[in-house]
Scaffold this motif. Structure first.
Motif, PDB file in Angstrom:
ATOM      1  N   TYR A   1       8.778   3.879 -11.486  1.00  0.00           N
ATOM      2  CA  TYR A   1       7.986   2.876 -11.390  1.00  0.00           C
ATOM      3  C   TYR A   1       6.645   3.192 -11.696  1.00  0.00           C
ATOM      4  O   TYR A   1       6.061   4.276 -12.028  1.00  0.00           O
ATOM      5  N   ASN A   2       5.823   1.845 -12.407  1.00  0.00           N
ATOM      6  CA  ASN A   2       4.339   2.142 -12.702  1.00  0.00           C
ATOM      7  C   ASN A   2       3.667   1.131 -11.648  1.00  0.00           C
ATOM      8  O   ASN A   2       4.371   0.499 -11.048  1.00  0.00           O
ATOM      9  N   LYS A   3       2.456   1.069 -11.996  1.00  0.00           N
ATOM     10  CA  LYS A   3       1.630   0.298 -11.156  1.00  0.00           C
ATOM     11  C   LYS A   3       1.911  -1.195 -11.332  1.00  0.00           C
ATOM     12  O   LYS A   3       2.180  -1.748 -10.429  1.00  0.00           O
ATOM     13  N   GLU A   4       2.346  -1.627 -12.670  1.00  0.00           N
ATOM     14  CA  GLU A   4       2.690  -2.995 -12.760  1.00  0.00           C
ATOM     15  C   GLU A   4       3.979  -3.349 -12.294  1.00  0.00           C
ATOM     16  O   GLU A   4       4.514  -4.506 -12.070  1.00  0.00           O
ATOM     17  N   SER A   5       5.078  -2.592 -12.023  1.00  0.00           N
ATOM     18  CA  SER A   5       6.331  -2.650 -11.401  1.00  0.00           C
ATOM     19  C   SER A   5       6.540  -2.531 -10.013  1.00  0.00           C
ATOM     20  O   SER A   5       7.532  -2.813  -9.431  1.00  0.00           O
ATOM     21  N   ILE A   6       5.320  -2.210  -9.535  1.00  0.00           N
ATOM     22  CA  ILE A   6       5.270  -1.978  -7.948  1.00  0.00           C
ATOM     23  C   ILE A   6       5.687  -3.394  -7.074  1.00  0.00           C
ATOM     24  O   ILE A   6       6.481  -3.344  -6.122  1.00  0.00           O
ATOM     25  N   GLU A   7       4.860  -4.349  -7.447  1.00  0.00           N
ATOM     26  CA  GLU A   7       5.305  -5.739  -6.770  1.00  0.00           C
ATOM     27  C   GLU A   7       6.673  -6.168  -6.734  1.00  0.00           C
ATOM     28  O   GLU A   7       7.157  -6.463  -5.734  1.00  0.00           O
ATOM     29  N   GLN A   8       7.328  -5.741  -7.766  1.00  0.00           N
ATOM     30  CA  GLN A   8       8.880  -6.263  -7.955  1.00  0.00           C
ATOM     31  C   GLN A   8       9.579  -5.230  -6.741  1.00  0.00           C
ATOM     32  O   GLN A   8      10.714  -5.857  -6.230  1.00  0.00           O
ATOM     33  N   LEU A   9       9.105  -4.100  -6.925  1.00  0.00           N
ATOM     34  CA  LEU A   9       9.917  -3.112  -6.016  1.00  0.00           C
ATOM     35  C   LEU A   9       9.508  -3.513  -4.656  1.00  0.00           C
ATOM     36  O   LEU A   9      10.918  -3.372  -3.958  1.00  0.00           O
TER      37      LEU A   9
ATOM     38  N   GLY B   1       0.786  -1.200   0.001  1.00  0.00           N
ATOM     39  CA  GLY B   1      -0.180  -0.117  -0.019  1.00  0.00           C
ATOM     40  C   GLY B   1       0.888   1.310  -0.037  1.00  0.00           C
ATOM     41  O   GLY B   1       0.599   2.274  -0.563  1.00  0.00           O
ATOM     42  N   ALA B   2       1.778   1.227   0.904  1.00  0.00           N
ATOM     43  CA  ALA B   2       2.763   2.510   0.957  1.00  0.00           C
ATOM     44  C   ALA B   2       3.347   2.560  -0.524  1.00  0.00           C
ATOM     45  O   ALA B   2       3.685   4.012  -0.880  1.00  0.00           O
ATOM     46  N   PHE B   3       3.951   1.829  -1.190  1.00  0.00           N
ATOM     47  CA  PHE B   3       4.446   1.751  -2.365  1.00  0.00           C
ATOM     48  C   PHE B   3       3.415   2.351  -3.405  1.00  0.00           C
ATOM     49  O   PHE B   3       3.928   3.429  -4.238  1.00  0.00           O
ATOM     50  N   HIS B   4       2.342   1.990  -3.477  1.00  0.00           N
ATOM     51  CA  HIS B   4       1.211   2.576  -4.278  1.00  0.00           C
ATOM     52  C   HIS B   4       1.052   4.137  -3.954  1.00  0.00           C
ATOM     53  O   HIS B   4       1.007   4.798  -4.932  1.00  0.00           O
ATOM     54  N   ILE B   5       0.822   4.466  -2.852  1.00  0.00           N
ATOM     55  CA  ILE B   5       0.551   5.558  -2.297  1.00  0.00           C
ATOM     56  C   ILE B   5       1.703   6.703  -2.901  1.00  0.00           C
ATOM     57  O   ILE B   5       1.452   7.789  -3.535  1.00  0.00           O
ATOM     58  N   ALA B   6       3.066   6.389  -2.654  1.00  0.00           N
ATOM     59  CA  ALA B   6       4.212   6.898  -3.103  1.00  0.00           C
ATOM     60  C   ALA B   6       4.132   7.018  -4.486  1.00  0.00           C
ATOM     61  O   ALA B   6       4.416   8.187  -5.246  1.00  0.00           O
ATOM     62  N   GLN B   7       3.785   6.053  -5.304  1.00  0.00           N
ATOM     63  CA  GLN B   7       3.934   6.037  -6.879  1.00  0.00           C
ATOM     64  C   GLN B   7       2.892   6.959  -7.383  1.00  0.00           C
ATOM     65  O   GLN B   7       2.948   7.764  -8.252  1.00  0.00           O
ATOM     66  N   GLN B   8       1.409   6.928  -6.652  1.00  0.00           N
ATOM     67  CA  GLN B   8       0.593   7.598  -7.296  1.00  0.00           C
ATOM     68  C   GLN B   8       0.705   8.977  -6.964  1.00  0.00           C
ATOM     69  O   GLN B   8       0.204  10.020  -7.887  1.00  0.00           O
ATOM     70  N   ASN B   9       1.590   9.435  -5.938  1.00  0.00           N
ATOM     71  CA  ASN B   9       1.674  10.758  -5.456  1.00  0.00           C
ATOM     72  C   ASN B   9       3.019  11.387  -6.195  1.00  0.00           C
ATOM     73  O   ASN B   9       3.280  12.253  -5.837  1.00  0.00           O
ATOM     74  N   ASN B  10       3.854  10.374  -6.633  1.00  0.00           N
ATOM     75  CA  ASN B  10       5.095  10.538  -7.096  1.00  0.00           C
ATOM     76  C   ASN B  10       6.179  11.173  -5.909  1.00  0.00           C
ATOM     77  O   ASN B  10       6.737  12.437  -6.257  1.00  0.00           O
ATOM     78  N   VAL B  11       5.920  10.702  -4.797  1.00  0.00           N
ATOM     79  CA  VAL B  11       7.053  11.090  -3.918  1.00  0.00           C
ATOM     80  C   VAL B  11       7.915  10.203  -3.731  1.00  0.00           C
ATOM     81  O   VAL B  11       7.730   8.701  -3.866  1.00  0.00           O
ATOM     82  N   ARG B  12       9.295  10.314  -3.189  1.00  0.00           N
ATOM     83  CA  ARG B  12      10.213   9.497  -2.873  1.00  0.00           C
ATOM     84  C   ARG B  12       9.947   8.470  -1.686  1.00  0.00           C
ATOM     85  O   ARG B  12       9.245   9.217  -0.569  1.00  0.00           O
ATOM     86  N   ILE B  13      10.439   7.482  -1.541  1.00  0.00           N
ATOM     87  CA  ILE B  13      10.410   6.626  -0.342  1.00  0.00           C
ATOM     88  C   ILE B  13      11.887   6.578   0.106  1.00  0.00           C
ATOM     89  O   ILE B  13      12.943   6.341  -0.538  1.00  0.00           O
TER      90      ILE B  13
END
Length: 142
Positions: free
Chosen positions: A113-121, A64-76
């Motif tokens: 990253y995009n939605k499809e690459s989040i799982e590997q990240l 979830g946190a990775f998706h939030i970061a990706q959708q808002n274009n913020v670094r982790i």
């Protein structure tokens, strides 16, 4: 200016609401709240395992946190903490003295990253953080 101890410093708390994680509406609400935090210059701290775990565990990360970061274009900024399980064991009401270590890893640029690459990240980040955690745990034991 009077120096204050940590327990005297007031904390700014971000609204805490109970989240039912199975509902898509709650996911949208969480993302909207996160978006407002980022817009106002705040950071969001997330424990990616989803819960506090025993010191000998290192559970898989929730995404979830990775998706939030990706959708808002913020670094982790991955932060690894070791030793706190000895200082404040799970289930204990009180802390005891001891040593802990904290290490920050390289920030993750979510624009790559995009939605499809989040799982590997998520898997790669878990692997890196677990390796660092294991190294830190060994140092604390020596």
């Amino acid at each position: 200016f009077k120096q204050k101890t940590a327990y005297e410093i007031p904390l700014r708390l971000v609204g805490s609401e109970m989240c039912i994680r199975d509902s898509p509406n709650d996911r949208e609400s969480i993302n909207e709240q996160a978006k407002n935090l980022f817009k106002n210059g705040w950071s969001l701290m997330v424990y990616p395992q989803g819960t506090r775990v025993d010191k000998n565990e290192f559970k898989e990360f929730k995404n979830g946190a990775f998706h939030i970061a990706q959708q808002n274009n913020v670094r982790i900024l991955p932060v690894v903490i070791a030793g706190t399980g000895d200082i404040w064991p799970r289930g204990s009401k009180f802390m005891k003295s001891g040593k802990a270590m904290i290490k920050t890893l390289e920030p993750i640029d979510m624009s790559k990253y995009n939605k499809e690459s989040i799982e590997q990240l998520v898997k790669d980040t878990h692997h890196k953080m677990k390796n660092v955690y294991d190294e830190m745990t060994l140092k604390l034991k020596s």
